[in-house]
Every structure is written in C-alpha cells, then in structure tokens.
Design a protein around this motif. Sequence first.
Motif: not given
Length: 141
Positions: A56-57, A59-60, A62-64, A67-69, A115
């Motif tokens: 599933s990584y 999909q990284l 697609q992560v905002s 949130y990735a920070s 969210d």
Amino acid sequence: MKGILFALLGGFFLTFQSVANATISNQIGSWQAATMTQLTGFVLAIFIVLVIRDRSYRQLPQVSPLYASGGMLAAIVLFSNMTAVHIMGVTLTIAIFLIAQLVLAIAIDGRGWFDMSQKRIGKTQIVGVLMMIAGVIILKM
C-alpha cells in the motif's frame, strides 16, 4: 478489545521510549537522540512492511503533504518528551503528555478536524480530563 490492547501497548512503549531517550540524550544530546530514535523506528517500519509484504506504500503520492509530514512532528515530540523527563521526571511528564493529548483529541473529535468524523463531546469527557488534571496536581504534591 484489540484496540484496547494496542492502546495499552502504545502507552507502555511510549513510557519505555521516554526513559530510553532521556538516558540516551544525556550521552549524545537531545536532537541526536531524537534522530537516532527516528532512524531506528524508520528501519523497523521498513522491515515490517517488507516482511508482511504490504504494497500500500504505492499509494503514498495520494497522501496529503500535511499528513505525510507527521514524522517531522514526531521529532518535536521526542525532543519535548526528553527535555520534560529531564526536568520533571517520567511520571509527571507522561501524565501531562496524556492530558495534552486528551485535550487536543477532544477538540479534534468535537470539531471533526483533520478529516476525522465529528463526535459529540459531553460533560463526562470534560470531567474526565479535569480529574486527570487534579491527579497531576496530587502527583506534584
């Protein structure tokens, strides 16, 4: 039940990590200890992803970025925790960290920030946090 088990494990490991990081920071410095902790955590997480073969990584992207920070926030958490342990000790540090987490969690749940689905916050949640604050005051005596 599974959620409670993971929450308990997280709490136990947070306490162990606080003690270990405070001890390490005495030897090499707080930011260096935070760096080492982040790096070893990253290595373990990569190892676990490889072992369980979770793809599933991918999909990284697609992560905002907000949130990735989150990992950057962890460095601040580690530094704050180590510094507080040196000043106040483990018990008081963890107690105050828990209260801070609960206050922000209640705000996030009550407002539906980041969210998250909005939850009704009642008097019992507020009284619970106030009781924790009273407990910290008693601990401090």
